[in-house]
Design a protein around this motif. Structure first.
Motif, PDB file in Angstrom:
ATOM      1  N   ALA A   1     -82.089  56.412  40.676  1.00 50.37           N
ATOM      2  CA  ALA A   1     -80.943  56.080  41.528  1.00 50.37           C
ATOM      3  C   ALA A   1     -81.383  55.918  42.985  1.00 50.37           C
ATOM      4  N   GLU A   2     -82.265  56.772  43.445  1.00 54.92           N
ATOM      5  CA  GLU A   2     -82.739  56.682  44.832  1.00 54.92           C
ATOM      6  C   GLU A   2     -83.572  55.420  45.040  1.00 54.92           C
ATOM      7  N   ILE A   3     -84.426  55.095  44.084  1.00 59.95           N
ATOM      8  CA  ILE A   3     -85.240  53.886  44.203  1.00 59.95           C
ATOM      9  C   ILE A   3     -84.351  52.656  44.262  1.00 59.95           C
ATOM     10  N   GLU A   4     -83.331  52.593  43.393  1.00 62.68           N
ATOM     11  CA  GLU A   4     -82.427  51.441  43.388  1.00 62.68           C
ATOM     12  C   GLU A   4     -81.678  51.336  44.705  1.00 62.68           C
ATOM     13  N   ALA A   5     -81.333  52.473  45.314  1.00 66.02           N
ATOM     14  CA  ALA A   5     -80.582  52.467  46.570  1.00 66.02           C
ATOM     15  C   ALA A   5     -81.458  52.089  47.760  1.00 66.02           C
ATOM     16  N   TYR A   6     -82.722  52.513  47.755  1.00 61.57           N
ATOM     17  CA  TYR A   6     -83.577  52.339  48.925  1.00 61.57           C
ATOM     18  C   TYR A   6     -84.355  51.027  48.944  1.00 61.57           C
ATOM     19  N   ARG A   7     -84.596  50.420  47.770  1.00 60.74           N
ATOM     20  CA  ARG A   7     -85.589  49.352  47.693  1.00 60.74           C
ATOM     21  C   ARG A   7     -85.193  48.091  48.465  1.00 60.74           C
ATOM     22  N   GLN A   8     -83.921  47.887  48.767  1.00 62.32           N
ATOM     23  CA  GLN A   8     -83.519  46.730  49.553  1.00 62.32           C
ATOM     24  C   GLN A   8     -83.559  46.998  51.059  1.00 62.32           C
ATOM     25  N   TRP A   9     -84.007  48.182  51.447  1.00 56.35           N
ATOM     26  CA  TRP A   9     -84.055  48.545  52.862  1.00 56.35           C
ATOM     27  C   TRP A   9     -85.484  48.782  53.338  1.00 56.35           C
ATOM     28  N   LEU A  10     -86.444  48.219  52.628  1.00 55.50           N
ATOM     29  CA  LEU A  10     -87.852  48.431  52.952  1.00 55.50           C
ATOM     30  C   LEU A  10     -88.383  47.356  53.893  1.00 55.50           C
ATOM     31  N   SER A  11     -89.320  47.741  54.736  1.00 54.46           N
ATOM     32  CA  SER A  11     -89.986  46.786  55.628  1.00 54.46           C
ATOM     33  C   SER A  11     -91.413  47.230  55.862  1.00 54.46           C
ATOM     34  N   CYS A  12     -92.233  46.288  56.331  1.00 55.37           N
ATOM     35  CA  CYS A  12     -93.621  46.600  56.667  1.00 55.37           C
ATOM     36  C   CYS A  12     -93.642  47.469  57.919  1.00 55.37           C
ATOM     37  N   PRO A  13     -94.328  48.608  57.897  1.00 54.30           N
ATOM     38  CA  PRO A  13     -94.360  49.483  59.080  1.00 54.30           C
ATOM     39  C   PRO A  13     -95.142  48.888  60.243  1.00 54.30           C
ATOM     40  N   ALA A  14     -95.934  47.856  59.983  1.00 48.98           N
ATOM     41  CA  ALA A  14     -96.756  47.267  61.038  1.00 48.98           C
ATOM     42  C   ALA A  14     -96.058  46.108  61.749  1.00 48.98           C
ATOM     43  N   CYS A  15     -95.460  45.163  60.969  1.00 51.81           N
ATOM     44  CA  CYS A  15     -94.868  43.969  61.590  1.00 51.81           C
ATOM     45  C   CYS A  15     -93.362  43.862  61.405  1.00 51.81           C
ATOM     46  N   GLY A  16     -92.775  44.717  60.573  1.00 51.69           N
ATOM     47  CA  GLY A  16     -91.333  44.701  60.389  1.00 51.69           C
ATOM     48  C   GLY A  16     -90.830  43.704  59.368  1.00 51.69           C
ATOM     49  N   GLY A  17     -91.718  42.951  58.727  1.00 50.65           N
ATOM     50  CA  GLY A  17     -91.290  41.985  57.720  1.00 50.65           C
ATOM     51  C   GLY A  17     -90.659  42.667  56.519  1.00 50.65           C
ATOM     52  N   LYS A  18     -89.650  42.003  55.913  1.00 51.80           N
ATOM     53  CA  LYS A  18     -89.004  42.574  54.731  1.00 51.80           C
ATOM     54  C   LYS A  18     -90.051  42.869  53.660  1.00 51.80           C
ATOM     55  N   ALA A  19     -89.922  44.012  53.017  1.00 56.78           N
ATOM     56  CA  ALA A  19     -90.902  44.428  52.017  1.00 56.78           C
ATOM     57  C   ALA A  19     -90.226  44.658  50.671  1.00 56.78           C
ATOM     58  N   TYR A  20     -91.040  44.717  49.620  1.00 59.13           N
ATOM     59  CA  TYR A  20     -90.533  44.981  48.279  1.00 59.13           C
ATOM     60  C   TYR A  20     -91.309  46.135  47.665  1.00 59.13           C
ATOM     61  N   TYR A  21     -90.741  46.713  46.615  1.00 58.84           N
ATOM     62  CA  TYR A  21     -91.410  47.734  45.826  1.00 58.84           C
ATOM     63  C   TYR A  21     -91.535  47.229  44.406  1.00 58.84           C
ATOM     64  N   ARG A  22     -92.716  47.304  43.841  1.00 54.36           N
ATOM     65  CA  ARG A  22     -92.935  46.957  42.436  1.00 54.36           C
ATOM     66  C   ARG A  22     -93.358  48.214  41.692  1.00 54.36           C
ATOM     67  N   LYS A  23     -92.641  48.501  40.623  1.00 52.79           N
ATOM     68  CA  LYS A  23     -92.945  49.696  39.839  1.00 52.79           C
ATOM     69  C   LYS A  23     -94.261  49.504  39.089  1.00 52.79           C
ATOM     70  N   ALA A  24     -94.803  50.607  38.569  1.00 52.53           N
ATOM     71  CA  ALA A  24     -96.003  50.524  37.735  1.00 52.53           C
ATOM     72  C   ALA A  24     -95.669  49.764  36.461  1.00 52.53           C
TER      73      ALA A  24
ATOM     74  N   ASP B   1    -100.739  38.087  62.221  1.00 52.87           N
ATOM     75  CA  ASP B   1    -101.599  39.060  62.886  1.00 52.87           C
ATOM     76  C   ASP B   1    -101.339  40.488  62.415  1.00 52.87           C
ATOM     77  N   CYS B   2    -100.537  40.651  61.350  1.00 55.21           N
ATOM     78  CA  CYS B   2    -100.235  41.978  60.831  1.00 55.21           C
ATOM     79  C   CYS B   2    -101.464  42.557  60.143  1.00 55.21           C
ATOM     80  N   ARG B   3    -101.719  43.819  60.394  1.00 56.15           N
ATOM     81  CA  ARG B   3    -102.896  44.463  59.775  1.00 56.15           C
ATOM     82  C   ARG B   3    -102.750  44.577  58.265  1.00 56.15           C
TER      83      ARG B   3
END
Length: 306
Positions: A26-49, A66-68
């Motif tokens: 439930a937490e993963i489903e709630a949080y995964r649309q609010w992720l971003s790259c900590p370096a450049c701020g670009g929208k990020a995704y999570y892929r499960k194993a 230029d993002c690391r």
């Protein structure tokens, strides 16, 4: 990416992928649309194993150059090449015909350790913009200037047939993901082979973040990336907007076969473009984007490299 920034409920928390995958479903489903790259701020995704041993990971298709956290890949290189192709098309063509029947290219060559293309990988066929002429004749949709030019055979405009390019959804999606000017241009776009329906590109291409229900359910080309699907793989949830759902139940078997999807993980972080209509659900709490006539040819999904 081993870390991602989560801004759920305006509270910024940095998660390692190891910590994130230990959260409840439930937490993963709630949080995964609010992720971003900590370096450049670009929208990020999570892929499960994956079931075949691929580790869980974070990633982004929106890294700044230029993002690391940005790492070149064959897929990224092909997407950038597609963006350059479309940019040139905007300069050379008078109009663009979307060829929904064009088959996607095969996956690009993998990169070797030194960054060169692996010659053992499959060769890509040439894409080609396919600029062609349009037959003359004044139609009801011609502007006054176009009609006058066609009526006057001595004019310079009348002696040159409009240059109409043809492109498939794959190249158009890649160009949009990589920042081409297509979605902001005044280029005429035809959405049918008979060229009866045309749009200005800026009125046709809509990122999910800007999608709004249209009067009369007028169709648009909606694009962006997929955050995740529901457990039954009946809905796609865009990463670009939190209040949009794309139903795929009516054509699910055909879509899974067409794009080689065997698991929810295959869609996490994937790019998508589709010709469809946007409308509210019954209680106006969520926007629905429905594929036009449930025709899978009018949709393209760009899966991520593993």
């Amino acid at each position: 990416m081993l870390d991602a920034l989560c801004s759920f409920n305006d509270e910024a928390v940095t998660y390692s992928v190891f910590r994130f995958q230990k959260l409840s479903d439930a937490e993963i489903e709630a949080y995964r649309q609010w992720l971003s790259c900590p370096a450049c701020g670009g929208k990020a995704y999570y892929r499960k194993a994956s079931s075949d041993g691929k580790a869980a990971c974070f990633g982004s298709r929106y890294h700044s150059l230029d993002c690391r956290e940005y790492h070149p890949s064959a897929q990224r290189s092909q997407e950038e090449q597609d963006a350059l192709e479309v940019q040139q098309l905007l300069l050379d063509a008078d109009a663009l015909l979307i060829d929904f029947s064009r088959m996607p290219r095969r996956p690009p060559k993998a990169l070797t350790a030194d960054g060169q293309a692996d010659e053992k990988a499959t060769e890509l066929p040439a894409a080609g913009a396919g600029v062609v002429g349009v037959a003359g004749g004044v139609s009801a949709k011609d502007t006054a200037g176009e009609a006058a030019a066609k009526a006057n055979p001595q004019s310079e405009q009348a002696t040159r047939e409009p240059r109409v390019a043809s492109q498939g959804l794959q190249t158009l999606l890649h160009s949009l993901l990589r920042g081409s000017d297509l979605a902001d241009s005044d280029l005429w776009i035809y959405t049918d082979s008979e060229r009866k329906y045309r749009w200005r590109a800026r009125n046709l291409f809509v990122n999910f973040a800007d999608a709004e229900p249209a009067d009369g359910h007028k169709p648009r080309m909606y694009w962006g990336t997929i955050s995740h699907t529901d457990k039954d793989l009946l809905w796609l949830n865009p990463a670009d907007a939190k209040d949009i759902g794309i139903p795929i139940a009516p054509f699910k078997p055909e879509l899974l076969k067409r794009f080689g999807i065997t698991d929810r993980r295959d869609l996490e972080g994937a790019g998508i473009i589709l010709f469809g209509k946007c409308f509210w659900n019954k209680d106006k709490s969520r926007k629905i984007i429905q594929l036009w006539q449930n025709d899978v040819q009018r949709l393209y999904i760009s899966k991520l490299e593993d």
